[in-house]
Write an enzyme that holds these catalytic residues in place. Structure first.
Site, short mmCIF file in Angstrom:
data_model
loop_
_atom_site.label_atom_id
_atom_site.label_comp_id
_atom_site.label_asym_id
_atom_site.label_seq_id
_atom_site.Cartn_x
_atom_site.Cartn_y
_atom_site.Cartn_z
N LYS A 104 45.85 1.63 44.80
CA LYS A 104 45.11 1.36 43.58
C LYS A 104 44.17 2.52 43.24
O LYS A 104 43.84 2.73 42.10
CB LYS A 104 44.35 0.04 43.66
N GLU A 105 43.78 3.27 44.25
CA GLU A 105 42.84 4.37 44.01
C GLU A 105 43.50 5.74 44.07
O GLU A 105 42.84 6.74 43.86
CB GLU A 105 41.72 4.32 45.06
N GLU A 191 50.50 5.76 60.18
CA GLU A 191 49.19 5.11 60.13
C GLU A 191 48.94 4.32 61.41
O GLU A 191 49.85 3.68 61.93
CB GLU A 191 49.14 4.14 58.94
N ASP A 225 34.59 4.83 55.25
CA ASP A 225 35.66 3.88 54.92
C ASP A 225 36.66 3.86 56.08
O ASP A 225 37.87 3.87 55.88
CB ASP A 225 36.35 4.27 53.61
N ASN A 230 43.31 4.52 57.41
CA ASN A 230 42.91 5.89 57.08
C ASN A 230 42.97 6.82 58.29
O ASN A 230 42.29 7.86 58.32
CB ASN A 230 41.51 5.89 56.45
N1 LIG Z 1 48.14 14.41 53.92
C1 LIG Z 1 48.95 13.35 53.97
N2 LIG Z 1 50.12 13.40 54.63
C2 LIG Z 1 50.94 12.32 54.70
N3 LIG Z 1 50.69 11.12 54.11
C3 LIG Z 1 49.53 11.00 53.43
C4 LIG Z 1 48.60 12.09 53.33
N4 LIG Z 1 47.54 11.68 52.60
C5 LIG Z 1 47.80 10.39 52.27
N5 LIG Z 1 48.99 9.96 52.77
C6 LIG Z 1 49.59 8.64 52.61
O1 LIG Z 1 49.17 8.07 51.38
C7 LIG Z 1 48.43 6.87 51.59
C8 LIG Z 1 47.24 6.78 50.66
O2 LIG Z 1 46.35 7.87 50.91
P1 LIG Z 1 44.77 7.68 50.97
O3 LIG Z 1 44.42 6.69 52.02
O4 LIG Z 1 44.21 9.03 51.08
O5 LIG Z 1 44.47 7.09 49.54
P2 LIG Z 1 43.72 5.72 49.11
O6 LIG Z 1 42.86 6.06 47.98
O7 LIG Z 1 43.15 5.07 50.28
O8 LIG Z 1 44.87 4.86 48.58
P3 LIG Z 1 44.83 3.26 48.64
O9 LIG Z 1 44.22 2.84 47.35
O10 LIG Z 1 46.28 2.91 48.80
O11 LIG Z 1 44.01 2.86 49.83
C9 LIG Z 1 48.03 6.92 53.05
O12 LIG Z 1 47.91 5.65 53.59
C10 LIG Z 1 49.13 7.72 53.71
O13 LIG Z 1 50.19 6.88 54.10
MG LIG Z 2 43.22 5.01 52.25
#
Ligand SMILES: Nc1ncnc2c1ncn2[C@@H]1O[C@H](COP(=O)(O)OP(=O)(O)OP(=O)(O)O)[C@@H](O)[C@H]1O
Ligand SMILES: [Mg+2]
Length: 302
Positions: A104-105, A191, A225, A230
């Site tokens: 969502k973000e 993850e 967070d 994460n």
């Molecule tokens: N550098 C990276 N390499 C591989 N996968 C990544 C990377 N960064 C993010 N991801 C994947 O993308 C997903 C979402 O990234 P992130 O947690 O940074 O965003 P978010 O804002 O928390 O998104 P959400 O709203 O889904 O929580 C992660 O859970 C991971 O699976």
């Molecule tokens: Mg995240």
């Protein structure tokens, strides 16, 4: 959900981007940019503007509304296209790949240059923006296009934080950023939430995670967070990602956030691996040890 604009890129022409960036410039002054201002903002002739407006409308990159005047605004897709084009032009990105995470973000995609990278489009502000949109008349409001501003600021923040943490802390290496998009190294592993650790690995992985939290603290940041969503785990250790909300250690609530982060990490391990994680460990004492930069091993707290 925001559509993936990568497949549109090959059919877009330089003038389409002039138009999009003209709309973007106009949006600094009002959410709906007047049709008659576009030739100047986009540096295109009247006829070109009409032709490009139609192409961009058809592809869902901009939106049109006739209130008191004929106005145009960027859709998130149009903003994505501008960021993606900039990153391609400076050769940060070659090929575009599969989604890595759609939330969502944020939307995260695999991209490639000489090695696999991850492109994260920030979407902060997107969810409220449709709502807010209906209720307010933005024509005279300087803060109007909050989704664009909020998403860009979040990306800049995350990029700056990654730059100050890497390589002392295990975070994805930041490569480049543009507008609301950041490019970083693609992490190996999965993850933490999707990992089933062997019994003998549990405390070691928890120790590694706490050590990274401590390193980040030494480098001046509290993640704020922390969760099993994460953190990535692979054979070489743990990587903490998703940093836009992190706070500097001199922030007035930094200690609370640190205690909560440590509590979240410990709580997750305790719930998932109750046999391995002693239940008399105090996460507050662990947070205090991190502040003293003396975290050592979880077993020291049992
Ligand atoms: N550098 C990276 N390499 C591989 N996968 C990544 C990377 N960064 C993010 N991801 C994947 O993308 C997903 C979402 O990234 P992130 O947690 O940074 O965003 P978010 O804002 O928390 O998104 P959400 O709203 O889904 O929580 C992660 O859970 C991971 O699976
Ligand atoms: Mg995240």
């Amino acid at each position: 959900m925001v559509r993936n604009v990568a497949e549109l890129l090959p059919e877009l022409e330089a003038e389409d981007f002039y138009l999009l960036s003209g709309v973007e410039q106009g949006m600094r002054f009002s959410e709906w940019v007047q049709r008659e201002k576009l030739p100047k903002f986009a540096d295109l002739t009247e006829e070109e503007v009409d032709y490009r407006l139609e192409r961009c409308l058809k592809r869902g990159l901009i939106e049109k509304k006739t209130i008191q005047y004929e106005g145009y605004t960027l859709q998130f897709e149009g903003y994505d296209a501008l960021a993606l084009r900039a990153l391609v032009e400076r050769e940060t990105i070659g090929e575009f790949g599969a989604p890595l995470g759609v939330g969502k973000e944020s939307d995260v995609y695999e991209v490639r240059s000489y090695k696999p990278l991850a492109l994260k489009y920030h979407r902060e502000g997107y969810t409220n923006f449709r709502e807010v949109h209906k209720e307010r008349d933005y024509a005279s409001d300087k803060e109007h296009v909050s989704w664009m501003y909020t998403a860009r600021k979040a990306a800049e923040r995350e990029y700056d934080i990654l730059e100050s943490l890497y390589p002392d802390v295990s975070v994805p290496r930041p490569i480049d950023h543009n507008r609301h998009a950041i490019v970083m190294e693609k992490m190996d592993g999965v993850e933490l939430s999707r990992t089933k650790l062997e019994d003998h690995q549990v405390l070691d992985v928890l120790d590694l995670l706490l050590a990274e939290i401590e390193r980040a603290y030494e480098a001046g940041y509290v993640h704020a967070d922390m969760s099993e969503y994460n953190v990535f785990v692979d054979e070489s250790g743990v990587t903490i990602f998703d940093w836009p909300q992190a706070v500097p250690t001199d922030h007035e609530n930094a200690d609370e956030f640190l205690e909560r982060d440590v509590g979240n990490a410990l709580g997750y391990f305790r719930r998932k691996y109750p046999q391995q994680v002693p239940d008399d460990i105090s996460s507050d004492e662990m947070a205090a040890a991190i502040q003293d930069e003396s975290i050592g091993s979880v077993t020291d707290f049992a």
